[in-house]
Design a protein around this motif. Sequence first.
Motif, mmCIF file in Angstrom:
data_model
loop_
_atom_site.group_PDB
_atom_site.id
_atom_site.type_symbol
_atom_site.label_atom_id
_atom_site.label_comp_id
_atom_site.label_asym_id
_atom_site.label_seq_id
_atom_site.Cartn_x
_atom_site.Cartn_y
_atom_site.Cartn_z
ATOM 1 N N GLY A 144 0.802 -1.216 0.000
ATOM 2 C CA GLY A 144 0.000 0.000 0.000
ATOM 3 C C GLY A 144 0.835 1.265 0.000
ATOM 4 N N LEU A 145 2.121 1.149 -0.332
ATOM 5 C CA LEU A 145 3.040 2.283 -0.319
ATOM 6 C C LEU A 145 3.568 2.556 -1.718
ATOM 7 C CD1 LEU A 145 5.169 1.287 2.807
ATOM 8 C CD2 LEU A 145 3.463 3.115 2.717
ATOM 9 N N ASN A 146 3.754 3.840 -2.032
ATOM 10 C CA ASN A 146 4.443 4.212 -3.258
ATOM 11 C C ASN A 146 5.932 3.905 -3.118
ATOM 12 O OD1 ASN A 146 2.310 5.246 -4.896
ATOM 13 N ND2 ASN A 146 2.261 7.089 -3.626
ATOM 14 N N PRO A 147 6.651 3.769 -4.233
ATOM 15 C CA PRO A 147 8.088 3.454 -4.139
ATOM 16 C C PRO A 147 8.904 4.413 -3.278
ATOM 17 C CG PRO A 147 7.318 3.020 -6.356
ATOM 18 C CD PRO A 147 6.165 3.661 -5.623
ATOM 19 N N PRO A 148 8.631 5.731 -3.286
ATOM 20 C CA PRO A 148 9.427 6.570 -2.376
ATOM 21 C C PRO A 148 9.232 6.207 -0.906
ATOM 22 C CG PRO A 148 8.340 7.919 -4.035
ATOM 23 C CD PRO A 148 7.757 6.550 -4.144
ATOM 24 N N ALA A 149 8.116 5.561 -0.567
ATOM 25 C CA ALA A 149 7.855 5.177 0.830
ATOM 26 C C ALA A 149 8.403 3.798 1.151
ATOM 27 C CB ALA A 149 6.358 5.226 1.117
ATOM 28 N N HIS A 150 8.208 2.799 0.256
ATOM 29 C CA HIS A 150 8.735 1.460 0.582
ATOM 30 C C HIS A 150 10.196 1.306 0.170
ATOM 31 C CE1 HIS A 150 8.357 0.152 -3.606
ATOM 32 N NE2 HIS A 150 7.043 0.242 -3.587
ATOM 33 N N LEU A 160 13.041 -5.194 -0.127
ATOM 34 C CA LEU A 160 12.098 -4.557 0.787
ATOM 35 C C LEU A 160 12.659 -4.594 2.207
ATOM 36 C CD1 LEU A 160 9.195 -3.333 0.616
ATOM 37 C CD2 LEU A 160 8.371 -5.544 1.434
ATOM 38 N N GLY A 161 12.642 -3.444 2.889
ATOM 39 C CA GLY A 161 13.160 -3.381 4.241
ATOM 40 C C GLY A 161 12.273 -4.113 5.232
ATOM 41 N N ASP A 162 12.874 -4.628 6.296
ATOM 42 C CA ASP A 162 12.118 -5.373 7.303
ATOM 43 C C ASP A 162 11.090 -4.506 8.022
ATOM 44 O OD1 ASP A 162 13.456 -7.739 6.777
ATOM 45 O OD2 ASP A 162 15.001 -7.378 8.287
ATOM 46 N N GLU A 163 11.291 -3.194 8.044
ATOM 47 C CA GLU A 163 10.362 -2.322 8.752
ATOM 48 C C GLU A 163 9.046 -2.122 7.996
ATOM 49 O OE1 GLU A 163 11.985 1.331 10.217
ATOM 50 O OE2 GLU A 163 13.977 0.454 10.478
ATOM 51 N N ALA A 366 -0.465 5.018 8.074
ATOM 52 C CA ALA A 366 0.687 5.604 7.382
ATOM 53 C C ALA A 366 1.018 4.897 6.074
ATOM 54 C CB ALA A 366 1.906 5.609 8.303
ATOM 55 N N ILE A 367 0.019 4.720 5.213
ATOM 56 C CA ILE A 367 0.258 4.189 3.883
ATOM 57 C C ILE A 367 -0.276 5.186 2.862
ATOM 58 C CG2 ILE A 367 0.211 1.771 4.625
ATOM 59 C CD1 ILE A 367 -2.612 1.584 3.426
ATOM 60 N N ASP A 368 0.052 4.977 1.596
ATOM 61 C CA ASP A 368 -0.369 5.888 0.534
ATOM 62 C C ASP A 368 -1.721 5.517 -0.055
ATOM 63 O OD1 ASP A 368 2.012 7.566 0.468
ATOM 64 O OD2 ASP A 368 3.049 5.794 -0.301
ATOM 65 N N GLY A 369 -2.126 4.251 0.090
ATOM 66 C CA GLY A 369 -3.386 3.811 -0.487
ATOM 67 C C GLY A 369 -4.566 4.046 0.434
ATOM 68 N N VAL A 370 -5.782 3.969 -0.135
ATOM 69 C CA VAL A 370 -7.018 4.100 0.628
ATOM 70 C C VAL A 370 -7.958 2.963 0.235
ATOM 71 C CG1 VAL A 370 -6.810 6.608 0.792
ATOM 72 C CG2 VAL A 370 -8.114 5.602 -1.090
ATOM 73 N N SER A 371 -8.867 2.619 1.145
ATOM 74 C CA SER A 371 -9.872 1.604 0.825
ATOM 75 C C SER A 371 -10.930 2.194 -0.100
ATOM 76 C CB SER A 371 -10.530 1.093 2.106
ATOM 77 O OG SER A 371 -11.650 0.285 1.776
ATOM 78 N N LEU A 372 -11.272 1.456 -1.128
ATOM 79 C CA LEU A 372 -12.303 1.882 -2.076
ATOM 80 C C LEU A 372 -13.600 1.111 -1.878
ATOM 81 C CD1 LEU A 372 -10.083 2.096 -5.300
ATOM 82 C CD2 LEU A 372 -10.612 3.898 -3.645
ATOM 83 N N SER A 456 4.735 10.843 0.591
ATOM 84 C CA SER A 456 5.253 9.471 0.651
ATOM 85 C C SER A 456 6.548 9.408 1.443
ATOM 86 C CB SER A 456 5.479 8.920 -0.760
ATOM 87 O OG SER A 456 4.263 8.578 -1.378
ATOM 88 N N GLU A 457 7.414 10.359 1.199
ATOM 89 C CA GLU A 457 8.707 10.339 1.879
ATOM 90 C C GLU A 457 8.567 10.595 3.375
ATOM 91 O OE1 GLU A 457 10.759 13.202 -0.436
ATOM 92 O OE2 GLU A 457 11.083 11.830 -2.139
ATOM 93 N N ALA A 458 7.453 11.244 3.790
ATOM 94 C CA ALA A 458 7.255 11.525 5.214
ATOM 95 C C ALA A 458 7.093 10.252 6.032
ATOM 96 C CB ALA A 458 6.038 12.426 5.399
#
Length: 655
Positions: A144-150, A160-163, A366-372, A456-458
């Motif tokens: 659920g994250l954009n690449p700048p976030a994951h 992919l980081g463990d966090e 704290a993710i970039d996606g939303v439920s539709l 995303s970077e936040a």
Amino acid sequence: MFLSFFASRLAALWLAVGTCWSTTIGFACLADASGSTVFGIVHRLIAMDSRQRSIFYRFGALLWLGVLAACRAAPVSVAPVTSTLPNILLVTFDTTRADRIGCYGFPLARTPAVDRLAREGVRFADHVTVAPITLPAHASILTGLNPPAHGVRDNGAYALGDEVITLAERLKPLGYETHAFVSAAVLDRRYNLTQGFDTYDDELWAEDDPALFMIRDRPAPRTASRVLTWLETWSAKRRPFFTWVHFFDPHQPYQPHTRQGYLVPTPYDAEIASADEGLASILARLEQLQVLDNTVAVMTADHGESLDEHGEKTHGLFVYDATMRVPWVMRFPPQIPQGVVYQGPSRAVDLMPTLLALVGAPEAPAIDGVSLLASIRGESKWPALPQYHESLLAETGFGMAPLFAMREKGFKYIRAPRPELYDLAADPKETANIVAALPDVAATMSRDLDALLASSEAHAKPASVQVLDGETAEMLQALGYLAPAATRAAMHGIDPKDGIAQYNLLEEARHAGQRGDWARAVDRTQTALALSPDNVSARNVLGLAYQHLGQLAQAEATYRRSLVSDPNQFRVHMQLGQLALERGDLAAARPYLDASLQLIPRNPEAHVLMGYLKARSGDTAGAERQFTEALQLDASASAAFRRLGDLEYRHERYV
């Protein structure tokens, strides 16, 4: 209350009488078949005391059920469902454009399984991915994250980081068992998408040898077969599952594994049909197990395929809709009405939160996606979501400028050395760049893009940035996702729109080699080198073409010139060593093979060649050590087995 109690007792009495009568008649029929009479059985039944009669009825009921079962076709074994949680089946097709699927309007498609999910569930009409490349796109689907976030911005160089918390990790605490079946090395476990999965099936060593310049992968029928085998064991326990299945088939080179190839217009469409057949077989088994309606069945794709649009033959460099607009269909009758077409914007990052909402899981913070989900049900208007794209492959793989883009309010803005703006309603193929005509729109979207990146970077999580090992680098270069360092330096910072011509020449040369047309490969690489003399990738393909044409002196000269530009190419050192061995020059071969093994000590092919050199030099013990080392690195290294066999035969060790 009294009437309810009376009705329940009456029903129980009726069931008991029916069971007794059925049991009596069943036993009577059996007895009559063996020479007794119905009346004799009834007479014995009347003579029994209550305890004997009770045992008789219970045993008889079981036997009667057995008789009924024997008189009908054998049913599918169905264990009771042990949880109210629905299953989740997520199937991702690689390299699949939305507009080559039947339910998205392509009349020549052979995609009945995908079309069924859309017909019996929801189809997202304006769905996009985040990147035109496999690993970053799947990371967004699963987090659920954009690449700048994951943090996973390219194939091979990141894990992919463990966090980062994956969908599998969010479902496990609810009681889900989690399984993944992937079909290509670009999703190997080393990239850490394994987080939260009980099993992660990425074993590809037994698959067919890959085509030239390609990697080993597993075709959809074989991956689907492994899923069906797992379902046999799952059906006995019936715990809720989350299962992710990845089909690689639509990826180039197109080698369809379907008998329906003659029914579709291109081999690319035939590979999509093959993946659809894999999906169909899984859905059919779930239906046999009577759990399909209690399974959230999802199909989507990581990215599309350009198919020569904008001059790009496959995918990876550009962020136009040919590679960014992908399918998303989903079926779950308890909560999703049939035949819904979701017209609002949707994104790969929205898939995870929507699935969590469907199964009643807590929202992911704290993710970039939303439920539709509410919008799918018609309970609210769809949100006006900004749709983000990026391609860092142009930069990390080839040294060109990176691309960042946003779709918003009917426009697409692409940040590049020469920016682009498209009116998607009037120009869906993105052929007319109107950035000069609408500078205010471009400026507004550029600011919105900055805000999205900052958002995303936040909440960004650190990725594991990997130093490419030789095996991974070779895999990425074979796929066309990575150029050698010297080539990247030669193309530094140029707009991908300007670099695509050189990129395509090299891709044409590779495809010619796959067909065995090495003369064409020579022509294409020489043209590329005329445009960019320091293009090491083109020079290496040229050397391989000379080698296949039997022009060995030209091949050696070409490889040596390549090493002048980039001396740290283990594969080129190995090729020069092999050429020296073929002409019997052991002294010339040794330094090349030593250099190759010094660069990449875990290269089984170089160990085999070094073992052959030592065997020719009379060092039998050294040769055996090299062949054994190759087999420890790759148990399927057939050349090592053959060379060991040759040694045993030469020394008359036949047993």
